[in-house]
Write a protein that holds these residues in place. Structure first.
Motif, short mmCIF file in Angstrom:
data_model
loop_
_atom_site.label_atom_id
_atom_site.label_comp_id
_atom_site.label_asym_id
_atom_site.label_seq_id
_atom_site.Cartn_x
_atom_site.Cartn_y
_atom_site.Cartn_z
N THR A 186 -9.07 4.55 -0.95
CA THR A 186 -8.58 4.84 0.40
C THR A 186 -8.39 3.55 1.20
N ALA A 187 -9.36 2.64 1.11
CA ALA A 187 -9.25 1.37 1.83
C ALA A 187 -8.07 0.55 1.31
N LEU A 188 -7.87 0.56 0.00
CA LEU A 188 -6.76 -0.18 -0.60
C LEU A 188 -5.42 0.42 -0.18
N ALA A 189 -5.34 1.74 -0.15
CA ALA A 189 -4.10 2.40 0.28
C ALA A 189 -3.80 2.07 1.74
N LEU A 190 -4.82 2.06 2.58
CA LEU A 190 -4.64 1.73 3.99
C LEU A 190 -4.17 0.28 4.13
N ALA A 191 -4.80 -0.62 3.39
CA ALA A 191 -4.41 -2.04 3.45
C ALA A 191 -2.98 -2.24 2.98
N ASN A 192 -2.60 -1.59 1.89
CA ASN A 192 -1.23 -1.73 1.39
C ASN A 192 -0.22 -1.15 2.37
N GLY A 193 -0.58 -0.05 3.03
CA GLY A 193 0.30 0.52 4.04
C GLY A 193 0.51 -0.45 5.19
N ARG A 194 -0.55 -1.11 5.59
CA ARG A 194 -0.44 -2.10 6.68
C ARG A 194 0.42 -3.28 6.24
N LEU A 195 0.28 -3.69 5.00
CA LEU A 195 1.12 -4.79 4.50
C LEU A 195 2.59 -4.41 4.51
N GLU A 196 2.89 -3.19 4.11
CA GLU A 196 4.28 -2.73 4.13
C GLU A 196 4.82 -2.69 5.56
N GLN A 197 4.01 -2.19 6.49
CA GLN A 197 4.44 -2.16 7.89
C GLN A 197 4.62 -3.57 8.42
#
Length: 82
Positions: A55-66
């Motif tokens: 979950t933390a990794l998915a959130l971090a990757n989402g922030r990187l994409e944004q």
């Protein structure tokens, strides 16, 4: 002699050119804040630890994409001003 005259002319033109106006960028958005790593304790079920990490990794990757999308918009805005 001619080279010195040309150099003086070129340097004189550089100092007379107007400076671009300073740009004040806004503060970074909240979604660019670091994603905290999940708390994993000794004896914790490995599936729970993996789910929290995922979950933390998915959130971090989402922030990187944004962040990449935001940077692209900022870059396009600056390139459009030229």
């Amino acid at each position: 002699m001619l080279a010195a005259l040309l150099l003086a002319t070129i340097c004189g033109a550089c100092s007379a050119s107007p400076k671009p106006a300073p740009v004040q960028l806004p503060a970074a958005p909240d979604w660019l804040a670091p994603v905290p790593s999940p708390a994993i304790k000794v004896g914790m079920d490995a599936r729970v630890a993996l789910a929290r990490t995922y979950t933390a990794l998915a959130l971090a990757n989402g922030r990187l994409e944004q962040g990449r999308a935001w940077y692209g918009e900022v870059k396009a805005g600056f390139e459009g001003q030229r």
